[in-house]
Design an enzyme around this catalytic site. Sequence first.
Site, PDB file in Angstrom:
ATOM      1  N   GLN A   1      30.692  59.581 -16.731  1.00 31.79           N
ATOM      2  CA  GLN A   1      31.960  59.812 -16.018  1.00 31.79           C
ATOM      3  C   GLN A   1      32.146  61.310 -15.799  1.00 31.79           C
ATOM      4  OE1 GLN A   1      33.983  57.388 -14.836  1.00 31.79           O
ATOM      5  NE2 GLN A   1      32.904  55.655 -15.761  1.00 31.79           N
TER       6      GLN A   1
ATOM      7  N   GLY B   1      37.898  49.949 -10.178  1.00 35.26           N
ATOM      8  CA  GLY B   1      36.821  50.600 -10.938  1.00 35.26           C
ATOM      9  C   GLY B   1      37.277  51.985 -11.352  1.00 35.26           C
TER      10      GLY B   1
ATOM     11  N   GLU C   1      36.274  54.590  -5.899  1.00 37.05           N
ATOM     12  CA  GLU C   1      35.062  55.355  -5.568  1.00 37.05           C
ATOM     13  C   GLU C   1      33.894  54.396  -5.785  1.00 37.05           C
ATOM     14  OE1 GLU C   1      31.920  56.491  -5.814  1.00 37.05           O
ATOM     15  OE2 GLU C   1      32.166  58.110  -7.285  1.00 37.05           O
TER      16      GLU C   1
ATOM     17  N   GLU D   1      24.404  49.786  -5.898  1.00 33.53           N
ATOM     18  CA  GLU D   1      25.299  49.310  -6.971  1.00 33.53           C
ATOM     19  C   GLU D   1      26.123  48.088  -6.537  1.00 33.53           C
ATOM     20  OE1 GLU D   1      27.559  52.427  -8.959  1.00 33.53           O
ATOM     21  OE2 GLU D   1      25.963  53.867  -8.549  1.00 33.53           O
TER      22      GLU D   1
HETATM   23  C1  LIG Z   1      31.512  55.347  -9.438  1.00 31.00           C
HETATM   24  S1  LIG Z   1      32.506  54.991 -10.826  1.00 31.00           S
HETATM   25  C2  LIG Z   1      34.040  55.741 -10.363  1.00 31.00           C
HETATM   26  C3  LIG Z   1      34.961  55.994 -11.528  1.00 31.00           C
HETATM   27  C4  LIG Z   1      36.279  56.670 -11.180  1.00 31.00           C
HETATM   28  N1  LIG Z   1      37.049  55.858 -10.251  1.00 31.00           N
HETATM   29  C5  LIG Z   1      36.056  58.026 -10.587  1.00 31.00           C
HETATM   30  O1  LIG Z   1      36.217  58.159  -9.368  1.00 31.00           O
HETATM   31  O2  LIG Z   1      35.696  58.956 -11.299  1.00 31.00           O
HETATM   32  C6  LIG Z   1      32.775  53.281 -10.609  1.00 31.00           C
HETATM   33  C7  LIG Z   1      33.513  52.615 -11.763  1.00 31.00           C
HETATM   34  O3  LIG Z   1      33.833  51.296 -11.378  1.00 31.00           O
HETATM   35  C8  LIG Z   1      33.594  50.403 -12.450  1.00 31.00           C
HETATM   36  N2  LIG Z   1      33.318  49.095 -11.840  1.00 31.00           N
HETATM   37  C9  LIG Z   1      32.257  48.762 -11.074  1.00 31.00           C
HETATM   38  N3  LIG Z   1      32.353  47.495 -10.658  1.00 31.00           N
HETATM   39  C10 LIG Z   1      33.511  47.018 -11.162  1.00 31.00           C
HETATM   40  C11 LIG Z   1      34.180  45.772 -11.070  1.00 31.00           C
HETATM   41  N4  LIG Z   1      33.641  44.777 -10.375  1.00 31.00           N
HETATM   42  N5  LIG Z   1      35.348  45.624 -11.709  1.00 31.00           N
HETATM   43  C12 LIG Z   1      35.888  46.654 -12.427  1.00 31.00           C
HETATM   44  N6  LIG Z   1      35.298  47.853 -12.564  1.00 31.00           N
HETATM   45  C13 LIG Z   1      34.130  48.039 -11.929  1.00 31.00           C
HETATM   46  C14 LIG Z   1      32.420  51.009 -13.179  1.00 31.00           C
HETATM   47  O4  LIG Z   1      32.357  50.580 -14.522  1.00 31.00           O
HETATM   48  C15 LIG Z   1      32.689  52.493 -13.032  1.00 31.00           C
HETATM   49  O5  LIG Z   1      33.417  53.009 -14.116  1.00 31.00           O
END
Ligand SMILES: C[S@@+](CC[C@H](N)C(=O)[O-])C[C@H]1O[C@@H](n2cnc3c(N)ncnc32)[C@H](O)[C@@H]1O
Length: 538
Positions: A162, A195, A261, A270
């Site tokens: 993160q 997410g 994001e 992803e």
């Molecule tokens: C690219 S990171 C972005 C994190 C944060 N929003 C940021 O911008 O710093 C994507 C996040 O979405 C979460 N994520 C991915 N798919 C998800 C889902 N189906 N439901 C909930 N969370 C999800 C991941 O665990 C990850 O922490």
Amino acid sequence: MDATLPAENLKPHQNFTVASISLLASNPPKLVSGPLSAIFGSRSGFPELQFFLEPDGQHSLNFDLRTAQLFRLGEFQSLCVSEGSESIKERTYSKGVTIQFKEEEESSSFHGAFEQWRKKVVIQESTLPNGTASSFKSKFDDKIEASSAKMYFHYYGQLLHQQNMLQDYVRTGSYYAAVIENQADFDGRVVVDVGAGSGILSLFAAQAGAKHVYAVEASEMADYAQKLIAGNPFLGQRITVIKGKVEDVELPEKADILISEPMGTLLVNERMLESYVIARDRFLVPNGKMFPTVGRIHMAPFSDEYLYVEIANKSLFWQQQNYYGVDLTALHGTAFQGYFSQPVVDAFDPRLLVAPAVSHVINFTTVKEEDLYEIDIPLKFTASVGTRIHGLACWFDVLFNGSTVQRWLTTAPGAPTTHWYQLRCVLSQPIYVMPGQEITGHLHMIAHSAQSYTINLTMSAKMWGPGAEQGGILQTSSCKLDLKEPYYRMSQPQAYSVAQDQQPNQLLQSQDLQLPSLDEDGSDFIQQPSNDNDVHIL
Ligand SMILES: C[S@@+](CC[C@H](N)C(=O)[O-])C[C@H]1O[C@@H](n2cnc3c(N)ncnc32)[C@H](O)[C@@H]1O
């Protein structure tokens, strides 16, 4: 099925003791003698039947009751099977056990409990807030391999990853600016952060005056997000962290705006865009806003002799005929193809591009989830120089279509570098073009269950050369790549090292390269172009 049974009738757990079970997946079936515990319960909100194979509870066999079935084989014996996979054509049952009971009474109450726990699914389905009869089975679990999801959420559950995203200031700064400059879209609004990760975007939304933010995060990071939000109480009092997948969780109200994001390498890696779209359909009010709103994939042919030679050279190890007395050459062709099946991720000099880019637009507010399963992009370029084309360079950008300001976040070559860099698909057989010559082809991407895509790239050009009729021969080159297995090249010395007055496309060419075929055992070494007189551009 009877959906009228009140949910309270179902206890959180229900224990049974069975005499023995036989695991049918083993050949011959493996008998596990009891007495054994069989427990009905629910994990991650789904009803489950667990057989504990050892008294210490270390090993268990689990059946998902949303798909499991129970049959009576006799007074004391039953058969439990569970669906392994489902496709349009066939269903396979990956798990099966025969269960031996000591008494008929025990068998009957086990069957009764099984039916009750199955009904729990129906009750939950019928109480979905919008009243739709959607299936309770998680869309995410349906299409994503459990092992992939486990690794994925483990990765995002770690603070260091993160932090890596937070320290991409182009990324995080663009989000901050997009939110703060468009305060009108957040002020007094209900926001869902899809997410949420560390919760940073939720905190930005709260700074912009959001009435309430639901920060949905599936990984263990949800606990850290909770901590971070509690550490910012002025903003945190308007944020609720919800641990779970956006495909599964329920929210108490609809959102006016989604923030997320979800972009991976090449935008779609992803497969989180699908979750973003599912969140839209589940949580967003009609005509609600989405930040980001639109994504675009940009593609252009490139010429990069250094990169090509570097990749070709990787397989030279397998050309050794005396590696501790062993001839390795039988695997040279396979290794060669293997290296060319990895998309290259790095930051390249835009002067390596040999034609203006084409774009593929994905409007997040209207795209259907299914549209993202297979993406076919026709390619058509006009070469601006005569050169060897080594493949297709790709990058993306996203638009925050705010009411006040429209802001783009771009990952284009030449723009400030982001942690996404750019991506290049390299052809094992480069193609020659003359200035003005047309290049056509397809970039075809098919989603797979490991949260990524298989890429098929085809590029064609009219070939000009000795012996060829002008414009008469169509030269085609194609390659298949796995977006999940990129070659991260950032740690390598940057290859766009050119004398200042020299165009990158005029660099040392490797036309004389001997391209191995799968069964070739040639032993010529490909020379890495010299880096003498390099000027490092990046
Ligand atoms: C690219 S990171 C972005 C994190 C944060 N929003 C940021 O911008 O710093 C994507 C996040 O979405 C979460 N994520 C991915 N798919 C998800 C889902 N189906 N439901 C909930 N969370 C999800 C991941 O665990 C990850 O922490």
